[in-house]
Design an enzyme around this catalytic site. Structure first.
Site, PDB file in Angstrom:
ATOM      1  N   GLY A  32       0.816  -1.223   0.000  1.00 49.41           N
ATOM      2  CA  GLY A  32       0.000   0.000   0.000  1.00 49.41           C
ATOM      3  C   GLY A  32       0.843   1.264   0.000  1.00 49.41           C
ATOM      4  O   GLY A  32       2.083   1.217  -0.014  1.00 49.41           O
TER       5      GLY A  32
ATOM      6  N   GLY B 185       2.802   1.256   3.530  1.00 46.05           N
ATOM      7  CA  GLY B 185       3.669   0.093   3.687  1.00 46.05           C
ATOM      8  C   GLY B 185       4.803   0.075   2.676  1.00 46.05           C
ATOM      9  O   GLY B 185       5.946  -0.259   3.013  1.00 46.05           O
TER      10      GLY B 185
ATOM     11  N   LEU C 297      -0.110   1.689  13.197  1.00 46.77           N
ATOM     12  CA  LEU C 297      -0.356   2.995  12.580  1.00 46.77           C
ATOM     13  C   LEU C 297      -1.836   3.325  12.581  1.00 46.77           C
ATOM     14  O   LEU C 297      -2.669   2.508  12.161  1.00 46.77           O
ATOM     15  CB  LEU C 297       0.181   3.001  11.150  1.00 46.77           C
ATOM     16  CG  LEU C 297       1.692   3.164  11.083  1.00 46.77           C
ATOM     17  CD1 LEU C 297       2.237   2.692   9.752  1.00 46.77           C
ATOM     18  CD2 LEU C 297       2.087   4.616  11.332  1.00 46.77           C
TER      19      LEU C 297
ATOM     20  N   SER D 229      -4.472   7.140  12.590  1.00 44.55           N
ATOM     21  CA  SER D 229      -4.798   8.272  11.728  1.00 44.55           C
ATOM     22  C   SER D 229      -5.238   9.438  12.607  1.00 44.55           C
ATOM     23  O   SER D 229      -5.784   9.232  13.694  1.00 44.55           O
ATOM     24  CB  SER D 229      -5.941   7.868  10.808  1.00 44.55           C
ATOM     25  OG  SER D 229      -6.618   9.007  10.326  1.00 44.55           O
ATOM     26  N   SER D 230      -5.034  10.655  12.104  1.00 44.01           N
ATOM     27  CA  SER D 230      -5.419  11.827  12.897  1.00 44.01           C
ATOM     28  C   SER D 230      -6.938  11.935  13.088  1.00 44.01           C
ATOM     29  O   SER D 230      -7.391  12.716  13.923  1.00 44.01           O
ATOM     30  CB  SER D 230      -4.887  13.105  12.242  1.00 44.01           C
ATOM     31  OG  SER D 230      -5.386  13.234  10.933  1.00 44.01           O
ATOM     32  N   CYS D 231      -7.720  11.119  12.349  1.00 43.70           N
ATOM     33  CA  CYS D 231      -9.177  11.201  12.524  1.00 43.70           C
ATOM     34  C   CYS D 231      -9.638  10.546  13.821  1.00 43.70           C
ATOM     35  O   CYS D 231     -10.819  10.586  14.141  1.00 43.70           O
ATOM     36  CB  CYS D 231      -9.909  10.615  11.327  1.00 43.70           C
ATOM     37  SG  CYS D 231      -9.733   8.845  11.189  1.00 43.70           S
TER      38      CYS D 231
ATOM     39  N   TYR E 100     -14.154   4.260  10.990  1.00 42.08           N
ATOM     40  CA  TYR E 100     -12.702   4.056  10.836  1.00 42.08           C
ATOM     41  C   TYR E 100     -11.965   4.501  12.096  1.00 42.08           C
ATOM     42  O   TYR E 100     -11.063   3.813  12.593  1.00 42.08           O
ATOM     43  CB  TYR E 100     -12.236   4.853   9.619  1.00 42.08           C
ATOM     44  CG  TYR E 100     -10.774   4.765   9.300  1.00 42.08           C
ATOM     45  CD1 TYR E 100     -10.223   3.599   8.786  1.00 42.08           C
ATOM     46  CD2 TYR E 100      -9.930   5.861   9.483  1.00 42.08           C
ATOM     47  CE1 TYR E 100      -8.880   3.522   8.466  1.00 42.08           C
ATOM     48  CE2 TYR E 100      -8.590   5.798   9.166  1.00 42.08           C
ATOM     49  CZ  TYR E 100      -8.063   4.624   8.658  1.00 42.08           C
ATOM     50  OH  TYR E 100      -6.733   4.555   8.346  1.00 42.08           O
TER      51      TYR E 100
ATOM     52  N   LYS F  27      -9.517   2.385  14.739  1.00 36.99           N
ATOM     53  CA  LYS F  27      -8.135   2.769  15.043  1.00 36.99           C
ATOM     54  C   LYS F  27      -7.943   3.018  16.547  1.00 36.99           C
ATOM     55  O   LYS F  27      -6.895   2.688  17.108  1.00 36.99           O
ATOM     56  CB  LYS F  27      -7.742   4.014  14.236  1.00 36.99           C
ATOM     57  CG  LYS F  27      -7.582   3.727  12.744  1.00 36.99           C
ATOM     58  CD  LYS F  27      -6.410   2.796  12.505  1.00 36.99           C
ATOM     59  CE  LYS F  27      -6.165   2.489  11.052  1.00 36.99           C
ATOM     60  NZ  LYS F  27      -5.068   1.523  10.860  1.00 36.99           N
TER      61      LYS F  27
ATOM     62  N   THR G 288      -0.787  12.311  10.208  1.00 34.98           N
ATOM     63  CA  THR G 288      -1.777  13.215   9.636  1.00 34.98           C
ATOM     64  C   THR G 288      -2.133  12.731   8.225  1.00 34.98           C
ATOM     65  O   THR G 288      -1.730  11.644   7.820  1.00 34.98           O
ATOM     66  CB  THR G 288      -1.194  14.652   9.630  1.00 34.98           C
ATOM     67  OG1 THR G 288      -2.239  15.557   9.358  1.00 34.98           O
ATOM     68  CG2 THR G 288      -0.063  14.794   8.614  1.00 34.98           C
TER      69      THR G 288
ATOM     70  N   HIS H 101      -8.308   9.896  -1.376  1.00 36.17           N
ATOM     71  CA  HIS H 101      -8.193  11.108  -0.569  1.00 36.17           C
ATOM     72  C   HIS H 101      -8.068  12.319  -1.494  1.00 36.17           C
ATOM     73  O   HIS H 101      -7.926  12.179  -2.702  1.00 36.17           O
ATOM     74  CB  HIS H 101      -6.972  11.002   0.350  1.00 36.17           C
ATOM     75  CG  HIS H 101      -7.134   9.974   1.422  1.00 36.17           C
ATOM     76  ND1 HIS H 101      -6.601   8.716   1.324  1.00 36.17           N
ATOM     77  CD2 HIS H 101      -7.793  10.014   2.599  1.00 36.17           C
ATOM     78  CE1 HIS H 101      -6.926   8.026   2.396  1.00 36.17           C
ATOM     79  NE2 HIS H 101      -7.645   8.780   3.189  1.00 36.17           N
TER      80      HIS H 101
HETATM   81  O1  GFB Z   1      -8.783  13.669   1.870  1.00 36.17           O
HETATM   82  P1  GFB Z   1     -10.220  13.611   2.206  1.00 36.17           P
HETATM   83  O2  GFB Z   1     -11.069  12.685   1.406  1.00 36.17           O
HETATM   84  O3  GFB Z   1     -10.385  13.178   3.698  1.00 36.17           O
HETATM   85  O4  GFB Z   1     -10.863  15.078   2.047  1.00 36.17           O
HETATM   86  P2  GFB Z   1     -10.534  13.781   5.161  1.00 36.17           P
HETATM   87  C1  GFB Z   1     -10.280  16.218   2.622  1.00 36.17           C
HETATM   88  C2  GFB Z   1     -11.058  17.451   2.219  1.00 36.17           C
HETATM   89  O5  GFB Z   1     -10.870  17.681   0.815  1.00 36.17           O
HETATM   90  C3  GFB Z   1     -12.569  17.398   2.447  1.00 36.17           C
HETATM   91  C4  GFB Z   1     -12.112  17.938   0.200  1.00 36.17           C
HETATM   92  O6  GFB Z   1     -13.002  18.654   2.906  1.00 36.17           O
HETATM   93  C5  GFB Z   1     -13.102  17.126   1.039  1.00 36.17           C
HETATM   94  O7  GFB Z   1     -14.433  17.585   0.847  1.00 36.17           O
HETATM   95  N1  GFB Z   1     -12.068  17.577  -1.223  1.00 36.17           N
HETATM   96  C6  GFB Z   1     -12.132  18.462  -2.257  1.00 36.17           C
HETATM   97  C7  GFB Z   1     -11.968  16.343  -1.757  1.00 36.17           C
HETATM   98  N2  GFB Z   1     -12.133  17.820  -3.428  1.00 36.17           N
HETATM   99  C8  GFB Z   1     -12.021  16.496  -3.156  1.00 36.17           C
HETATM  100  C9  GFB Z   1     -11.956  15.343  -3.987  1.00 36.17           C
HETATM  101  O8  GFB Z   1     -12.011  15.385  -5.211  1.00 36.17           O
HETATM  102  N3  GFB Z   1     -11.811  14.148  -3.335  1.00 36.17           N
HETATM  103  C10 GFB Z   1     -11.741  14.047  -1.973  1.00 36.17           C
HETATM  104  N4  GFB Z   1     -11.584  12.837  -1.417  1.00 36.17           N
HETATM  105  N5  GFB Z   1     -11.843  15.138  -1.166  1.00 36.17           N
HETATM  106  C11 GFB Z   1     -10.229  11.266   5.651  1.00 36.17           C
HETATM  107  C12 GFB Z   1     -10.958  10.263   6.491  1.00 36.17           C
HETATM  108  O9  GFB Z   1     -10.815  12.469   5.957  1.00 36.17           O
HETATM  109  O10 GFB Z   1      -8.878  11.409   5.979  1.00 36.17           O
HETATM  110  C13 GFB Z   1     -10.190   9.049   6.750  1.00 36.17           C
HETATM  111  O11 GFB Z   1     -12.223  10.019   5.918  1.00 36.17           O
HETATM  112  C14 GFB Z   1      -8.739   9.311   7.061  1.00 36.17           C
HETATM  113  O12 GFB Z   1     -10.782   8.352   7.789  1.00 36.17           O
HETATM  114  C15 GFB Z   1      -8.121  10.297   6.104  1.00 36.17           C
HETATM  115  O13 GFB Z   1      -8.574   9.743   8.387  1.00 36.17           O
HETATM  116  C16 GFB Z   1      -6.711  10.659   6.458  1.00 36.17           C
HETATM  117  O14 GFB Z   1      -9.262  14.430   5.606  1.00 36.17           O
HETATM  118  O15 GFB Z   1     -11.744  14.628   5.320  1.00 36.17           O
END
Ligand code: GFB
Length: 316
Positions: free
Chosen positions: A19, A22, A111, A113-115, A142, A146, A170, A185
Site C-alpha cells: 500500500g 507500507g 499505525l 490516523s489523525s481522525c 474508521y 483505530k 496526519t 483522498h
Molecule cells: O482527503 P479527504 O477525502 O479526507 O478530504 P478527510 C479532505 C477534504 O478535501 C474534504 C475535500 O473537505 C473534502 O471535501 N475535497 C475536495 C476532496 N475535493 C475532493 C476530492 O475530489 N476528493 C476528496 N476525497 N476530497 C479522511 C478520512 O478524511 O482522511 C479518513 O475520511 C482518514 O478516515 C483520512 O482519516 C486521512 O481528511 O476529510
C-alpha cells in the site's frame, strides 16, 4: 528513552507492504540496511482470517512488526462504507496484534490516523485530546477501529509488558496512492482531476465541499523515516503524532495542484459534497522533542508525486 537500534538482520514484517504507507516503509527500511523485510499480498494472507495470520507468522517468525495494513479511503468512501471500514480494520488489527503476542514479537508499531481525535479538538491537536469529545461523523467507524487498535497495543503493554507503540500520522500522500476519484483522498483526486482537465483543456475543475477546511499533509517518505525513528527511540503508551506542523485550506491545496499540473482554468466548489472535519492540525512537539522532523515540503512533495503519477498512472 535512549536509542535502541534495531538489528539490520531482524525479520521485519510490514503488514500492508504493497500500500501507500507500507511500500514507503519497505523502501526506507531497505535503504537503511535492513536485509530481511517481509510482506504478503492480501491474496496470499487475508489478515481478516486468524488462521491465515497464524500460518504466516509460523512461516516468517518476525521479531519486528509494522502494522500498515488497513482498509483506507477518502471522505466519501468512509462515509459510504462504514461497515467495511469498521469490521475489516478491527479484524485485521486484532489478528495481527494477538498473533504478534503469541509469537513474542519484540517491537510492534501500530499505525492509526489523525481522525481518531475529536472533531472539535483544540488545535494543534495534542495526543491527550484522544477520547475527550465527539468524532467527525464522516469517518467515525474508521476512527473507532483505530482507537481500538491503540487500546489493544496499550493493553498488551500494561498486562504483558510489551514494548509496542502506536503512531498517528496526519493526512498522507506520495507515490503509489489510490487515484480513484470516488474512493481516494483529496490530493490524489485533485491530481487526477487537474491533470485530465489540463490535458483535455477543460475550463473548470470541480473541488468537493466549500474549499475552506484545513488539512495537514505528510509525504509517506517522511512518515516511513518517522516510523523507523520511533521504533528505535520511542517506548511509551498512547498515540504519538506524526505530521509537519502546518496546514493549508483545501482551496490553497487545489491551487498548488492546479499550478503543478498546468491547469489555468476555474475552480468550482461543489458544496453538496461533505467538508468533513473543519481542521485537524497535529501538535507534533512530542515527536520533534525526541529529535525527528519532516524534510519534504508540500510543494516538492506534490511535484514529485505528480512526476510519479505521470510515469505510472496517467500513461497506464
Ligand atoms: O482527503 P479527504 O477525502 O479526507 O478530504 P478527510 C479532505 C477534504 O478535501 C474534504 C475535500 O473537505 C473534502 O471535501 N475535497 C475536495 C476532496 N475535493 C475532493 C476530492 O475530489 N476528493 C476528496 N476525497 N476530497 C479522511 C478520512 O478524511 O482522511 C479518513 O475520511 C482518514 O478516515 C483520512 O482519516 C486521512 O481528511 O476529510
Amino acid at each position: 528513552m535512549s536509542a535502541t537500534p534495531l538489528s539490520r538482520e531482524a525479520t521485519v514484517y510490514v503488514a500492508g507492504h504493497h500500500g501507500l504507507v507500507g511500500s514507503a516503509i519497505v523502501r526506507h527500511l531497505r535503504a537503511q540496511g535492513f536485509t530481511n523485510v517481509v510482506g504478503a499480498r492480501s491474496a496470499e494472507v487475508d489478515l481478516r482470517d486468524p488462521a491465515a495470520v497464524q500460518a504466516w507468522f509460523e512461516k516468517v517468525r518476525p521479531t519486528v512488526v509494522v502494522d500498515a495494513a488497513a482498509r483506507v479511503g477518502g471522505i466519501l468512501a468512509n462515509s459510504q462504507s462504514p461497515v467495511e471500514f469498521l469490521s475489516d480494520n478491527l479484524r485485521m488489527q486484532l489478528n495481527l496484534i494477538d498473533t504478534a503476542h503469541r509469537f513474542d514479537v519484540e517491537r510492534l508499531l501500530f499505525l492509526g490516523s489523525s481522525c481518531i481525535y475529536p472533531k472539535f479538538a483544540e488545535q494543534p491537536i495534542r495526543e491527550d485530546s484522544l477520547l475527550t469529545g465527539k468524532l467527525e461523523e464522516t469517518n467515525d467507524a474508521y476512527a473507532v477501529a483505530k482507537i481500538a487498535g491503540i487500546t489493544q497495543v496499550d493493553a498488551y503493554r500494561r498486562e504483558y509488558g510489551r514494548r509496542w507503540i502506536s503512531a498517528m500520522p496526519t493526512n498522507l500522500y506520495g507515490p503509489g496512492d489510490n487515484f480513484d476519484l470516488q474512493k481516494s483522498h483529496v490530493l490524489p483526486a485533485l491530481m487526477s482531476k487537474f491533470h485530465t482537465a489540463a490535458v483535455e483543456k477543460h475550463s473548470q475543475v470541480v473541488v468537493w465541499g466549500t474549499g475552506t477546511p484545513r488539512r495537514e499533509f505528510l509525504h509517506t517518505d517522511d512518515l516511513a523515516a518517522a516510523c523507523l525513528f520511533l521504533l528505535e527511540h520511542y517506548d511509551e503508551p498512547g498515540p504519538i503524532n506524526v505530521g509537519v506542523g502546518e496546514d493549508l485550506e483545501i482551496r490553497e491545496i487545489a491551487q498548488i495542484v492546479a499550478d503543478v499540473t498546468g491547469f489555468t482554468g476555474e475552480l468550482v466548489f461543489d458544496t453538496s459534497k461533505p467538508d468533513g472535519t473543519p481542521r485537524k492540525l497535529l501538535d507534533i512537539s512530542r515527536l520533534t522533542g525526541l529529535g525527528w522532523k519532516p524534510t519534504i515540503t508540500i510543494s516538492d512533495g506534490i511535484r514529485s508525486t505528480y512526476d510519479w503519477y505521470l510515469a505510472n498512472v496517467a500513461q497506464a
